[in-house]
Design an enzyme around this catalytic site. Sequence first.
Site, short mmCIF file in Angstrom:
data_model
loop_
_atom_site.label_atom_id
_atom_site.label_comp_id
_atom_site.label_asym_id
_atom_site.label_seq_id
_atom_site.Cartn_x
_atom_site.Cartn_y
_atom_site.Cartn_z
N GLY A 22 0.77 -1.24 0.00
CA GLY A 22 0.00 0.00 0.00
C GLY A 22 0.80 1.29 0.00
N ASP A 69 8.75 -6.14 13.45
CA ASP A 69 7.38 -5.96 13.93
C ASP A 69 7.38 -4.71 14.80
OD1 ASP A 69 4.97 -5.97 15.30
OD2 ASP A 69 4.94 -8.14 15.56
N VAL A 70 6.71 -3.67 14.33
CA VAL A 70 6.81 -2.39 15.05
C VAL A 70 6.10 -2.41 16.40
CG1 VAL A 70 7.14 -1.03 12.95
CG2 VAL A 70 4.81 -1.34 13.88
N ASN A 96 4.85 4.61 9.19
CA ASN A 96 3.66 4.41 8.33
C ASN A 96 2.87 3.16 8.66
OD1 ASN A 96 2.08 4.61 5.64
ND2 ASN A 96 3.13 2.62 5.54
N ARG A 158 -15.15 3.00 14.78
CA ARG A 158 -13.71 3.17 14.62
C ARG A 158 -13.11 3.75 15.91
NH1 ARG A 158 -15.01 0.68 10.86
NH2 ARG A 158 -14.44 0.83 8.66
N TYR A 161 -9.31 3.10 16.45
CA TYR A 161 -8.56 3.64 15.30
C TYR A 161 -8.54 5.16 15.35
CZ TYR A 161 -6.84 4.17 10.54
OH TYR A 161 -6.09 4.51 9.44
N LYS A 165 -5.17 7.48 15.83
CA LYS A 165 -4.67 8.43 14.82
C LYS A 165 -4.69 9.86 15.36
CE LYS A 165 -3.62 5.42 11.67
NZ LYS A 165 -2.21 5.18 11.26
N THR A 196 -5.83 0.75 -1.26
CA THR A 196 -4.69 -0.14 -1.01
C THR A 196 -5.22 -1.54 -0.68
OG1 THR A 196 -4.70 0.22 1.38
CG2 THR A 196 -3.44 1.81 0.06
N PRO A 197 -4.33 -2.52 -0.52
CA PRO A 197 -4.78 -3.86 -0.11
C PRO A 197 -5.62 -3.84 1.17
CG PRO A 197 -2.54 -3.98 -0.91
CD PRO A 197 -2.89 -2.51 -0.87
#
Length: 260
Positions: A22, A69-70, A96, A158, A161, A165, A196-197
């Site tokens: 992506g 792996d972040v 990202n 969301r 999420y 963000k 994106t995927p």
Amino acid sequence: MTTPAAGKLAGKVALITGAGSGIGRAMALRFAAAGARVAAAGRTPASIEETVARIRAQTGQDALAVAADVAVPADVERMVRETVARFGRIDILCNNAGIGSSKDVVAVEPEEWDHVFAVNVRDVYLGCKYALPHMLAQGSGAIINTASVLGLVGAPERAAYCASKGAVVALTRQIAVEYAHRGIRCNCLCPTTVDTPWVSRLLADAPDPAARRRALEERQPMGRLATAEEVAAAAVYLASDEAAFVTGTALVIDGGMTAR
Ligand code: NAP
């Protein structure tokens, strides 16, 4: 083949997380085309190696794949260390990598909430923690965090999420203010839905994927989704010296979604 040596990022070294898919892959390819040497970090070795192979094929530039792996602090530290060991410096850090969460605040369980914050927020803190000492020693650096329009406005289902963000936007501003006088700029990207995927997976799970896609497209006055390349183009700008006086900004890339 492009001519990276003459590009906007010539001579710079960029570390990009989530570079196997992506937006991160688009950033890696665009940064390399603009002259940067790229370290492509991500969880799945085959994906980041594919990104590196495309960079080499398209630009002839040297590139590095770093499996990391972040969500694991030691991986983030190693990812920065391996980049500096290979290229001798780090000029651009793109935090990202990210994951979604499609639940409201009642439904989301603490484990999922914490994991979303580990991947979407703590990785930004850790990436900056380990890269900044190198940038400060150099006296320059550009950090670009991938946030989202959902860090600025709410959306149903969301909860984790949006909160994660929003935290990325806030941390971006804090770092910008803290290090502005020491040559470091820190900005974030706030795209609307990007084709994106990630979105392909979201649509595949919908009862009526075509109707769901139309609904997502209609959120933007421009009537379509963003492309990964459009987001990557904004990242090249923020990473380049053309953005020398730009720091602490949340750059909205949303086809007018938040303008109405
Ligand atoms: P994507 O195609 O799913 O790519 C995400 C990348 O992040 C993948 O390469 C994935 O690697 C990597 N990743 C996930 N968890 C990771 C972890 N723990 N450690 C290392 N890498 C990890 O998604 P995308 O659309 O490009 O999203 C990239 C960023 O843009 C995310 O931060 C997302 O929140 C943000 N964003 C996306 C949209 C959108 O609509 N697509 C809109 C606004 C903001 P693996 O495949 O190996 O897991």
